[in-house]
Structures are given as C-alpha cells and as structure tokens.
Scaffold this active site. Structure first.
Site, PDB file in Angstrom:
ATOM      1  N   SER A   7       0.833  -1.202   0.000  1.00  0.00           N
ATOM      2  CA  SER A   7       0.000   0.000   0.000  1.00  0.00           C
ATOM      3  C   SER A   7       0.867   1.250   0.000  1.00  0.00           C
ATOM      4  O   SER A   7       1.690   1.443   0.898  1.00  0.00           O
ATOM      5  CB  SER A   7      -0.900   0.010   1.239  1.00  0.00           C
ATOM      6  N   ASP A  34      -4.630   3.743  -1.903  1.00  0.00           N
ATOM      7  CA  ASP A  34      -5.695   4.093  -0.946  1.00  0.00           C
ATOM      8  C   ASP A  34      -6.197   5.511  -1.161  1.00  0.00           C
ATOM      9  O   ASP A  34      -5.461   6.480  -0.984  1.00  0.00           O
ATOM     10  CB  ASP A  34      -5.158   3.961   0.488  1.00  0.00           C
TER      11      ASP A  34
END
Ligand code: DX5
Ligand code: ZN
Length: 231
Positions: A7, A34
């Site tokens: 991420s 994200d």
C-alpha cells in the site's frame, strides 16, 4: 497463486514514482492505492491525478481502494488514470449493483470492501459482478494499525461463499485482506483463505537493510511464510 499488494499509503509521497518502481522490482504483484476523502473516512490522501502520475512507472496492476462517498462520480476518472482494479465500500454507494457495473464497464476489475463490522451478505446478490472481495482487518483511514483477530473467522466465511460460488458458476473471485498484515501473521491469514495481501507499513516501514531503495527482504519474508502454507 498469492498476490502481495504493497500500500502506497506508507510510501514516501515525495518520491512516489521511485517507490513504485522499487517495490515492484522487489517483488510486489499489485500496487495498492488508498483513496480517502475526509468524509467517508477521517483522512485525506490521493486521487486520479496521482494514479495517472504513477501509471508510467510500472506495468503492475494498480489496485484502487476507494474510501470515498459517493463513489460513482470518481470511478471513470480512475479508469482513465490507469487503474486496473477498483474496490469500494457498499455503505458509500446508494446503488451497489450500479457502481459495480460502472467499474466493469470502464474496463476494470470490480470489488466490494467489507469493514470489520460490515456483514458479508452485501455480496450475496452481486456475485456475478464481483471480481474481488476485500476484507478490512482494521477500520479504514490509517496505515499502521493492528490486525483485528476476528477477521480470520470472517475470512473463512468469505472463502466458503466464494468457493461455493466458483463451484456453481465456474468463475473465480479474489479474496483480498487489508490492514495489519505482517510477516508474523500472513501465514495464518492465508490459511484462513486470503489470496491477495495488502501490506503498507510492513513493506514501506521495513528497515531496508541491504539497500535503502529495495524491499526484497520484507517481500521475500512474506513470500516465505506463504510458501509454507502450500505444503
Ligand atoms: C487503511 C488502508 C490500508 C492501509 C494498510 O485504510 O486501506 O490499505 O494502508 O496499512 P497497514 O498495512 O500498515 O495496516
Ligand atoms: Zn487499502
């Protein structure tokens, strides 16, 4: 068979292109992206412009996790910006089936994201439009939180539903996990049924021992744990 999706939330935002190249060169399969709007979740991150900016830096799939409300307006923007997978939280869409259709019509894989307290029945009537089921193992909004242990039972339940669906439809749906995934718990998470693993702080926060721009050791350690599951 297993995918590791670092991420970018925990990457160095001042040099994202380089981070993307380095983490893929170190063995990442997907780039988890994200998107937070300070409305659906209490944090604010990156949008389609940043997705477009990192797109030329890798051929790895970009896995866009929308933590925004509403979702429909922004879906085509991410598709145009080079996203490959787009997932959203069902509570953030007034029309879940329509949002999934929008994602697929724009040429991306579509997925639903389940918060720790969100029941799995949200998937029941849209299985044919799902390519990915993403279970949150933390409450969305921040990296570096602790894995919520109850997610393991929920993963087993999701695995059973997906397998039953695959049996009757012949179609595979990926089962992704997001939040608090580390070297010391990825094994039991895989054993509970996940096949795709988001790891933010575990990858980008890792001490880069051999080379400050490489993440081989932590991604290698995650894979070693996964390899033991198979045997
Ligand atoms: C949280 C995000 C996660 C987060 C994971 O809302 O969806 O993708 O970056 O970070 P770690 O792996 O540090 O829990
Ligand atoms: Zn995420």
């Amino acid at each position: 068979m297993f995918r590791i999706a670092p991420s970018l939330l925990s990457a160095d935002f001042a040099r994202l292109g380089e981070e993307v190249r380095n983490v893929v060169a170190s063995g990442a399969d997907w780039i988890h992206f994200d998107v937070m709007d300070n409305h659906y979740v209490p944090n604010l991150t990156i949008g389609p412009l940043v997705c477009e900016a990192i797109r030329p830096h890798t051929e790895a799939p970009i896995d866009v996790h929308l933590m925004v409300k509403p979702v429909d307006r922004i879906i085509p923007d991410f598709a145009k910006a080079g996203a490959n997978v787009i997932t959203f939280h069902p509570e953030a869409s007034e029309h879940v089936d329509r949002s999934l259709g929008l994602i697929r019509d724009s040429g991306c894989l579509a997925g639903l994201v389940f918060n720790p307290a969100t029941p799995l029945f949200w998937m029941d009537h849209v299985m044919d439009k799902l390519d990915v089921v993403l279970l949150m193992s933390v409450n969305p909004g921040f990296g570096g939180q602790k894995f919520i242990p109850g997610t393991l039972d929920k993963l087993r339940e999701a695995r059973a539903r997906i397998d039953a669906y695959a049996e009757r439809s012949g179609r595979q749906i990926l089962l992704e996990i997001d939040g608090g995934v580390k070297v010391d718990n990825i094994g039991e998470i895989a054993a509970a049924g996940a096949d795709t693993f988001v790891a933010g702080s575990a990858v980008f926060g890792a001490a880069r021992i051999e080379d400050p721009n490489r993440y081989d050791s932590v991604i290698g350690a995650l894979r070693t744990q996964l390899a033991e599951i198979r045997t």
